[in-house]
Design a protein around this motif. Structure first.
Motif, PDB file in Angstrom:
ATOM      1  N   LEU C  35       0.802  -1.222   0.000  1.00 36.47           N
ATOM      2  CA  LEU C  35       0.000   0.000   0.000  1.00 36.47           C
ATOM      3  C   LEU C  35       0.835   1.273   0.000  1.00 36.47           C
ATOM      4  CD1 LEU C  35      -2.525  -1.128   2.758  1.00 36.47           C
ATOM      5  CD2 LEU C  35      -2.668  -1.541   0.309  1.00 36.47           C
ATOM      6  N   ASP C  36       2.174   1.107   0.109  1.00 37.32           N
ATOM      7  CA  ASP C  36       3.049   2.283   0.138  1.00 37.32           C
ATOM      8  C   ASP C  36       2.792   3.196   1.329  1.00 37.32           C
ATOM      9  OD1 ASP C  36       4.830   1.956  -1.835  1.00 37.32           O
ATOM     10  OD2 ASP C  36       3.669   2.965  -3.386  1.00 37.32           O
ATOM     11  N   ILE C  37       2.376   2.630   2.432  1.00 39.15           N
ATOM     12  CA  ILE C  37       2.195   3.440   3.631  1.00 39.15           C
ATOM     13  C   ILE C  37       3.310   3.062   4.607  1.00 39.15           C
ATOM     14  CG2 ILE C  37       0.677   4.025   5.545  1.00 39.15           C
ATOM     15  CD1 ILE C  37      -1.634   3.014   3.721  1.00 39.15           C
ATOM     16  N   VAL C  38       4.138   4.023   4.951  1.00 47.31           N
ATOM     17  CA  VAL C  38       5.308   3.717   5.781  1.00 47.31           C
ATOM     18  C   VAL C  38       4.891   3.655   7.245  1.00 47.31           C
ATOM     19  CG1 VAL C  38       7.706   4.244   6.177  1.00 47.31           C
ATOM     20  CG2 VAL C  38       6.581   5.117   4.157  1.00 47.31           C
ATOM     21  N   ASN C  39       4.291   2.542   7.595  1.00 44.96           N
ATOM     22  CA  ASN C  39       3.765   2.418   8.949  1.00 44.96           C
ATOM     23  C   ASN C  39       4.868   2.040   9.926  1.00 44.96           C
ATOM     24  OD1 ASN C  39       2.334   2.014  11.231  1.00 44.96           O
ATOM     25  ND2 ASN C  39       1.356   0.134  10.554  1.00 44.96           N
ATOM     26  N   ILE C  40       5.603   3.042  10.355  1.00 47.14           N
ATOM     27  CA  ILE C  40       6.727   2.791  11.253  1.00 47.14           C
ATOM     28  C   ILE C  40       6.233   2.380  12.637  1.00 47.14           C
ATOM     29  CG2 ILE C  40       7.014   5.139  12.104  1.00 47.14           C
ATOM     30  CD1 ILE C  40      10.018   4.696  11.495  1.00 47.14           C
ATOM     31  N   SER C  41       4.955   2.587  12.903  1.00 41.77           N
ATOM     32  CA  SER C  41       4.417   2.237  14.218  1.00 41.77           C
ATOM     33  C   SER C  41       3.988   0.771  14.285  1.00 41.77           C
ATOM     34  CB  SER C  41       3.232   3.144  14.561  1.00 41.77           C
ATOM     35  OG  SER C  41       2.193   2.944  13.627  1.00 41.77           O
ATOM     36  N   GLY C  81      -9.520   2.409  11.116  1.00 43.96           N
ATOM     37  CA  GLY C  81      -9.650   3.765  11.648  1.00 43.96           C
ATOM     38  C   GLY C  81      -8.390   4.577  11.425  1.00 43.96           C
ATOM     39  N   THR C  82      -7.228   3.942  11.702  1.00 38.44           N
ATOM     40  CA  THR C  82      -5.959   4.643  11.534  1.00 38.44           C
ATOM     41  C   THR C  82      -5.778   5.054  10.071  1.00 38.44           C
ATOM     42  OG1 THR C  82      -5.075   3.205  13.238  1.00 38.44           O
ATOM     43  CG2 THR C  82      -3.483   4.526  12.016  1.00 38.44           C
ATOM     44  N   TYR C  83      -6.106   4.131   9.170  1.00 38.02           N
ATOM     45  CA  TYR C  83      -5.919   4.458   7.758  1.00 38.02           C
ATOM     46  C   TYR C  83      -6.840   5.606   7.346  1.00 38.02           C
ATOM     47  CZ  TYR C  83      -5.848   4.606   2.806  1.00 38.02           C
ATOM     48  OH  TYR C  83      -5.733   5.089   1.537  1.00 38.02           O
ATOM     49  N   ARG C  84      -8.085   5.529   7.827  1.00 38.64           N
ATOM     50  CA  ARG C  84      -9.070   6.561   7.500  1.00 38.64           C
ATOM     51  C   ARG C  84      -8.503   7.944   7.849  1.00 38.64           C
ATOM     52  NH1 ARG C  84     -13.070   5.775   3.971  1.00 38.64           N
ATOM     53  NH2 ARG C  84     -13.132   8.014   3.629  1.00 38.64           N
ATOM     54  N   ARG C 171      -6.838  -9.312  -4.486  1.00 37.70           N
ATOM     55  CA  ARG C 171      -6.118  -8.915  -5.711  1.00 37.70           C
ATOM     56  C   ARG C 171      -6.118  -7.399  -5.861  1.00 37.70           C
ATOM     57  NH1 ARG C 171      -8.439 -13.235  -9.919  1.00 37.70           N
ATOM     58  NH2 ARG C 171      -7.738 -15.098  -8.801  1.00 37.70           N
ATOM     59  N   ALA C 172      -7.217  -6.816  -5.443  1.00 35.78           N
ATOM     60  CA  ALA C 172      -7.274  -5.353  -5.515  1.00 35.78           C
ATOM     61  C   ALA C 172      -6.194  -4.739  -4.632  1.00 35.78           C
ATOM     62  CB  ALA C 172      -8.654  -4.864  -5.091  1.00 35.78           C
ATOM     63  N   ILE C 173      -5.963  -5.344  -3.466  1.00 33.33           N
ATOM     64  CA  ILE C 173      -4.911  -4.833  -2.567  1.00 33.33           C
ATOM     65  C   ILE C 173      -3.561  -4.928  -3.257  1.00 33.33           C
ATOM     66  CG2 ILE C 173      -3.658  -5.285  -0.413  1.00 33.33           C
ATOM     67  CD1 ILE C 173      -6.317  -6.180   0.795  1.00 33.33           C
ATOM     68  N   LEU C 174      -3.334  -6.060  -3.923  1.00 36.43           N
ATOM     69  CA  LEU C 174      -2.060  -6.222  -4.628  1.00 36.43           C
ATOM     70  C   LEU C 174      -1.908  -5.180  -5.732  1.00 36.43           C
ATOM     71  CD1 LEU C 174      -1.774 -10.101  -5.034  1.00 36.43           C
ATOM     72  CD2 LEU C 174      -0.482  -8.622  -3.515  1.00 36.43           C
ATOM     73  N   PHE C 198      -4.881  -2.142   4.994  1.00 36.11           N
ATOM     74  CA  PHE C 198      -4.236  -1.632   6.204  1.00 36.11           C
ATOM     75  C   PHE C 198      -4.795  -2.334   7.437  1.00 36.11           C
ATOM     76  CE2 PHE C 198      -2.871   1.309   9.451  1.00 36.11           C
ATOM     77  CZ  PHE C 198      -1.651   1.738   8.970  1.00 36.11           C
ATOM     78  N   GLY C 199      -6.103  -2.526   7.448  1.00 29.08           N
ATOM     79  CA  GLY C 199      -6.734  -3.244   8.550  1.00 29.08           C
ATOM     80  C   GLY C 199      -6.146  -4.636   8.690  1.00 29.08           C
ATOM     81  N   LEU C 200      -5.987  -5.297   7.544  1.00 28.58           N
ATOM     82  CA  LEU C 200      -5.422  -6.649   7.538  1.00 28.58           C
ATOM     83  C   LEU C 200      -4.006  -6.633   8.119  1.00 28.58           C
ATOM     84  CD1 LEU C 200      -5.863  -9.583   6.568  1.00 28.58           C
ATOM     85  CD2 LEU C 200      -4.789  -8.914   4.408  1.00 28.58           C
ATOM     86  N   GLY C 201      -3.222  -5.650   7.694  1.00 23.26           N
ATOM     87  CA  GLY C 201      -1.850  -5.540   8.183  1.00 23.26           C
ATOM     88  C   GLY C 201      -1.803  -5.389   9.692  1.00 23.26           C
TER      89      GLY C 201
END
Lengths: 419, 313, 290
Positions: C35-41, C81-84, C171-174, C198-201
């Motif tokens: 998803l290209d989200i740098v979730n350092i947390s 929620g965090t992604y939102r 597949r959409a996530i990919l 993101f929720g899945l992650g």
């Protein structure tokens, strides 16, 4: 956090109460004697720091209830050093210059004591330290005193008992493995052990250190096992102590003596987590509930501590550090009373000359500020059958083997059978 | 002489006056000021890369620590005085920055950021295993008690840090105004396009990373004398990496005043928090303030000021 | 000193350790890789998961892994929620790179401090029947404390892999970071897709946390220690490759274990990161990168 504040309020209320009690005295005399220090209330050592603080607040309350010192109440002034050495110099200057504290003691641990030393020396202050290992070897400061019962030569005295015990056994061990965490205390502990090993002619077959965050210790224990050492000396911090013990029991470490300088095995939460896996380990300790160490006042103190520690997420038993955190303030208080002054020169002089009675027994300092004689206990975990807290509050589970004058039982040797 | 330089000279003169006299008798203010000023240097150094060029450095603590450790080596070797330690630490860290600059040849964006994180871990492991500088046990550096004509040595240290902060800010301001700075902005906005436009991106990046590394090393050099005892955990403390990022973010990353304001505000707030609330709240404040600012005021305080008071400098 | 017994044991221990690393990295592989989200947390959420496993174990005697699985749906919601929030605040404004990073930095601190306030800083651990056991197969010993987490991790990997490969949303996530437009043309809302991803992650962090507390005792700040490691694994594996993440985790585990057995355990972390730096310099797209 909230509870901390409430404690602060309670302590404040106690001080006020004490002040009210002696309200008859002149106004100036009622000004409290301020004792300043930094303490690790967050960060890596916060668990220990918070438990020490509880013990210190008990001293504050009791002292004030008994009329304070020199007719004045005492008041602790402390700041969180976040287990970060860089905060310490700022904290002590704040204590001295802004809060104008009368007396200073140290925070918990070598890393947080050393940064305060230059300030103490600059101002010629008497400084009692809480669990610093060999800090004064570098500074050689004559007003430094240290409550950790390591002994006059801290680096080697620390593991002296372990090696004296080892060399008394039959069959006599011939080889040793040394392993420790890459961190201040562990490195020093292993350094001392290395010196002893050489002096006793033990062959060092493994000498390694590991990163403190190592998640799995089985490869390390296997590498040690492959060299078949008679003795395994470990210098470790709480998380890795647990990792080592788990790995050793899983693999079935075959050695004659195992333990030494493992920090954390004294903490109630870790002891209850490991339970019977501790059996047979010989490790250092400072105070255990054995009949030989039942000093005057210690039971009463522990009862107060255990009541105060409930629900705070700190060590519920309070044997290891809190007793000493209480004792170092006791010494300070006794010195102030005896010299009838707050003069740092007089206090230091008194501390150099006097034997103090505290909850951890008699304390006498050597010229370098360490205990005149080591009382680093070597205890063996014996007959532990469950993981209950009560088990470890009873005598007989941590038997004192060394020093001999405090011994409360016999060693079970070798480790493979003591398990 | 511009207004900036008059201001800079005035700040140094005022610092000198305060440090040499006893107008401020209370040495706590010097200890606290030292830490805040050290963050001004660190934040400014970070911003040259992070803010102007858009390359995030997670390894500020690594540079800071190597600066400190270079000073320890100098101390162990020849008991070098502070004024020798500082440039040497700067040069060592500048070279490290140069190396990191070459890393940008292959790594862009997040990859680069992670590379710097890895670099800090490798450096920490090296220091842990290097016994000459104390290894994991730590090294003692005993600072002199006094330094003429300042009296207390810490006053001298603080004054030195003030001068370093002014130098760092002046360097950042120069970068910002020179053609060099516009080149960096072009890299930040679109590196490929910048390259196509004939901007010598590699050379600019190398200069920027070297300068940034140099300044971080300089910030770390006096640290051993300030604490007296250095071990890897305190030298590589996460706080340096976090603050080096958080301070410019809060102040504003587009101009030199941003990191300065951020460091002064957040640094002072932390110093106050240290001795007042003294609890976990300190960390929470950094976290919350950071989240608040990046969501509500993406341009930082400088951006807010511009928005509400026109486009004044 | 070298014996084959040590070698085999080091390899087995390395694989088991790698399996655990894989579990901690899986979530980041989805959020950062796909998803290209740098979730350092992410590691902070892992610690949160570990504390929930602790709570279930301490209060009601629940199995930590089952607790982790039960907590996963709640973590999914937290992730959504965090992604939102992240989307509204940063992504929508096309402002995510630097500020998004800082945002997650802040989130990490907030999670950590909240945990300190609730649980204090003492080390916590759990009790379970498979902690402390050991199987001897020939000369190889397998500690169950490491084996069980490794197996759970593999099952989790298989499940996530199948989900991503076989379902439409998966597949959409990919696809979401590669071709937004194509996705929109297929009538899938990229924001909703990323939200699920993101929720899945974050949901995997609940289970990874349970595995963590089985292996070692924890306190709130240990999460920081894993930031470097998990990023190393995800980057080494090649962003966006779930299989690559697993392989990279195993390589890292085995490398650490070998160094620890035959050289000096204190160099183990440096080796892991040196591998990363080398990989970044030579093949920045990772082992299985696109």
């Amino acid at each position: 956090m909230l509870s901390l504040n409430r404690r602060g309020l309670l302590a404040g209320a106690a001080a006020l109460g004490a002040a009210a009690l002696i309200a008859g005295a002149p106004a100036k005399a009622a000004e409290p004697i301020k004792v300043g220090f930094s303490m690790a209330l967050t960060g890596g050592l916060a668990g220990a720091g918070k438990s020490a603080l509880i013990a210190m607040q008990i001293w504050e309350k009791d002292t004030n209830a008994a009329g304070g010192l020199l007719g004045r109440p005492v008041k602790l002034i402390y700041y969180d050093d976040q287990t970060n050495a860089a905060t310490v110099p700022g904290i002590y200057t704040k204590l001295l210059d802004v809060d104008k504290v009368d007396l200073v003691v140290s925070g918990y641990g070598t890393n947080l004591i050393a940064p305060a030393m230059p300030i103490m020396m600059q101002r010629n202050l008497t400084f009692i330290a809480l669990f610093g290992l060999a800090v004064n070897d570098k500074f050689n400061y004559d007003r430094y005193f240290q409550i950790l019962p390591a002994g006059p030569k801290p680096i080697t005295d620390w593991s002296r008992g372990f090696f004296e015990l080892a060399m008394e056994q039959d069959p006599k061990p011939k080889t040793i493995a040394l392993v420790g965490a890459d961190a201040e205390f562990a490195k020093n502990a292993v350094k001392g052990a290395r010196i002893h090993a050489k002096n006793y002619g033990l062959e060092i077959v493994y000498d390694g250190s590991y990163h403190p965050k190592t998640p799995d210790f089985t490869p390390i224990v296997r590498a040690i096992q492959a060299r078949k050492p008679d003795v395994v000396y470990v210098g470790s911090y709480p998380p890795d102590s647990v990792g080592m013990v788990k790995a050793a029991t899983e693999i079935g470490l075959k050695t004659k003596l195992f333990g030494g300088g493992m920090v954390g095995l004294q903490y109630a939460t870790i002891m209850t987590a490991l339970g019977p896996k501790l059996n047979g380990i010989v490790n250092y300790d400072f105070w255990v509930p054995e009949p030989t160490l039942n000093f005057e006042g210690v039971e009463a103190f522990l009862a107060k501590y255990q009541a105060a520690a409930k629900g705070k997420g700190v060590d519920p038993l309070g044997y290891y550090l809190p007793t000493y955190a209480h004792a170092y303030l006791e010494i300070l208080g006794q010195a102030v009373k005896a010299t009838n002054s707050l003069d740092h020169g007089k206090l230091a002089e008194h501390m150099r000359a006097t034997t103090y009675d505290t909850v951890v027994g008699k304390v006498k300092f050597a010229p370098n500020g360490e205990w005149a004689k080591t009382r680093t206990l070597m205890v063996q975990y014996q007959d532990i059958k469950d993981n209950e807290l009560d088990t470890f509050a009873k005598a007989g589970t941590r038997v004192v083997l060394y020093p001999k004058e405090w011994a409360s039982g016999k060693i079970r040797y070798p480790y493979t059978e003591a398990k | 002489m511009t207004r900036f330089w008059i201001g800079a000279v005035a700040v140094i003169a005022a610092g000198l006056l305060l440090a040499m006299t006893d107008i401020i008798a209370n040495s706590f203010w010097f200890f606290a000021a030292y830490v805040v000023l050290q963050y001004v240097v660190l934040a400014t150094a970070w911003n040259i890369m992070g803010g102007y060029m858009g390359y995030v450095n997670f390894g500020s603590a690594g540079f800071f620590a190597i600066g400190a450790y270079t000073a320890i080596v100098m101390y162990n070797l020849i008991k070098a005085p502070l004024l020798v330690m500082i440039p040497l630490s700067g040069v060592v860290c500048g070279l490290m920055g140069l190396g990191m600059g070459y890393l940008t040849l292959r790594l862009r964006g997040v990859y680069f950021a992670i590379g710097t994180l890895a670099l800090a871990v490798v450096l920490e492991t090296l220091m842990v295993n290097w016994d000459y500088v104390g290894g994991a046990t730590g090294a003692y550096v005993i600072r002199p008690r006094e330094m003429e004509p300042f009296g207390d040595y810490v006053k001298f240290l603080t004054f030195v840090m003030l001068v370093l902060a002014v130098i760092a800010v002046a360097a950042a301001r120069w970068v910002e105004r020179a053609k060099f700075g516009r080149g960096l902005h072009a890299i930040r906005d679109d590196e490929l396009a910048a390259e196509c436009a004939g901007i010598p991106t590699l050379r600019l990046k190398l200069i920027a990373t070297t300068l940034s590394g140099f300044l971080m090393g300089v910030a770390g050099a006096p640290f051993p004398l300030y604490v007296g005892f250095v071990e890897p955990v305190s030298a590589f403390n996460l706080a340096y990496a976090v603050n080096a990022i958080a301070m410019p973010m809060i102040g504003g990353t587009t101009m030199w005043a941003g990191p300065v304001i951020g460091a002064l505000l957040l640094g002072t707030a932390q110093q106050i928090a240290n001795v007042t609330i003294s609890s976990e709240l300190n960390l929470l404040i950094v976290g919350l303030v950071l989240v608040l600012f990046v969501t509500l005021a993406p341009e930082g305080i400088v951006g807010l000021v511009r928005k509400y008071f026109g486009r004044g400098r | 000193m070298f014996t084959f017994e040590l070698l085999w044991n080091a390899l087995v221990a390395g694989v088991l350790l790698g399996g655990f690393y894989a579990a901690v990295s899986l979530g980041l592989s989805i959020t950062f890789g796909q998803l290209d989200i740098v979730n350092i947390s992410h590691p902070a959420f892992v610690i949160l998961g570990a504390y929930i496993a602790y709570m279930g174990n301490e209060w009601w005697g629940f199995d930590p892994i089952l607790t982790g699985v039960a907590a996963a749906p709640f973590f999914y919601l937290i992730g959504v929620g965090t992604y939102r929030f992240y989307y509204e605040a940063f992504e929508r404004r096309d402002d995510e790179a630097l500020r998004g990073l800082a945002f997650f930095f802040g989130v990490m601190f907030i999670v950590e401090v909240v945990l300190i306030m609730v649980y204090g800083v003492d080390f916590r651990s759990v009790q379970a029947p498979y902690i402390g056991g050991n199987w001897e197969i020939g000369m190889i010993g397998i500690p169950t404390r490491m084996f069980v987490p490794c197996m759970v991790s593999l099952v989790m990997f298989a499940a996530v892999y199948l989900y991503l490969a076989r379902t439409f949303t998966g597949r959409a996530i990919l696809a979401v970071s590669q071709d937004r437009l194509a996705l929109e043309l297929m009538a899938a809302d990229p924001v909703r897709v990323k939200q699920v991803g993101f929720g899945l992650g974050i949901a995997t962090a609940a289970i990874a946390g349970a595995l963590l507390i089985i292996i070692i005792p924890i306190e709130p700040s240990v999460g920081r220690l894993y930031i470097g490691q998990v990023f190393a694994i995800v980057v080494l594996g090649g962003l966006g490759s779930i299989t690559g993440t697993l392989v990279a985790a195993l390589i890292l585990g085995v490398a650490e274990s070998l160094v620890s057995t035959f050289y000096g355990p204190s160099w183990a972390p440096a080796v892991a990161f040196s591998v990363l730096l080398l990989a970044l310099a030579v093949r920045p797209q990772g082992l299985f990168g696109r």
